[in-house]
Design a protein around this motif. Structure first.
Motif, short mmCIF file in Angstrom:
data_model
loop_
_atom_site.label_atom_id
_atom_site.label_comp_id
_atom_site.label_asym_id
_atom_site.label_seq_id
_atom_site.Cartn_x
_atom_site.Cartn_y
_atom_site.Cartn_z
N LYS A 3 0.65 0.20 5.60
CA LYS A 3 1.38 1.35 5.09
C LYS A 3 2.74 0.86 4.60
N VAL A 4 3.08 1.19 3.36
CA VAL A 4 4.31 0.69 2.73
C VAL A 4 5.09 1.85 2.14
N LEU A 5 6.38 1.87 2.35
CA LEU A 5 7.27 2.85 1.74
C LEU A 5 8.14 2.12 0.73
N TRP A 26 -0.13 -2.11 -8.27
CA TRP A 26 -0.62 -3.44 -7.91
C TRP A 26 -0.99 -3.49 -6.43
N LEU A 27 -0.21 -2.81 -5.59
CA LEU A 27 -0.47 -2.80 -4.15
C LEU A 27 -1.57 -1.82 -3.75
N LYS A 28 -1.93 -0.93 -4.63
CA LYS A 28 -2.88 0.14 -4.32
C LYS A 28 -4.17 -0.33 -3.66
N PRO A 29 -4.79 -1.42 -4.11
CA PRO A 29 -6.07 -1.82 -3.49
C PRO A 29 -5.98 -2.25 -2.03
N VAL A 30 -4.81 -2.70 -1.59
CA VAL A 30 -4.72 -3.25 -0.24
C VAL A 30 -3.76 -2.50 0.67
#
Length: 64
Positions: A3-5, A26-30
């Motif tokens: 989980k990233v903010l 770009w981060l969406k898949p992981v």
């Protein structure tokens, strides 16, 4: 997943909002990520809008 903010200023001239959207995609898949765009703030968003940033971080931490 992680989980990233991501928090960016609306008028950031160093890392643009468009660039933030690219990184978020770009981060969406992981990663389960959230992108917050803070109005009336630029690259030093945490100094320019500390109450908004702190509120978003608090919401993020308590939601995990």
């Amino acid at each position: 997943t992680l989980k990233v903010l991501m928090i960016t200023g609306e008028t950031d001239g160093i890392t643009s909002v468009a660039s933030a959207h690219v990184v978020a995609e770009w981060l969406k898949p992981v990663m389960d990520r959230e992108l917050i765009i803070v109005p009336n703030a630029s690259h030093m968003v945490m100094l320019e809008q500390p109450d908004v940033v702190n509120e978003e971080i608090d919401k993020f931490i308590t939601s995990t």
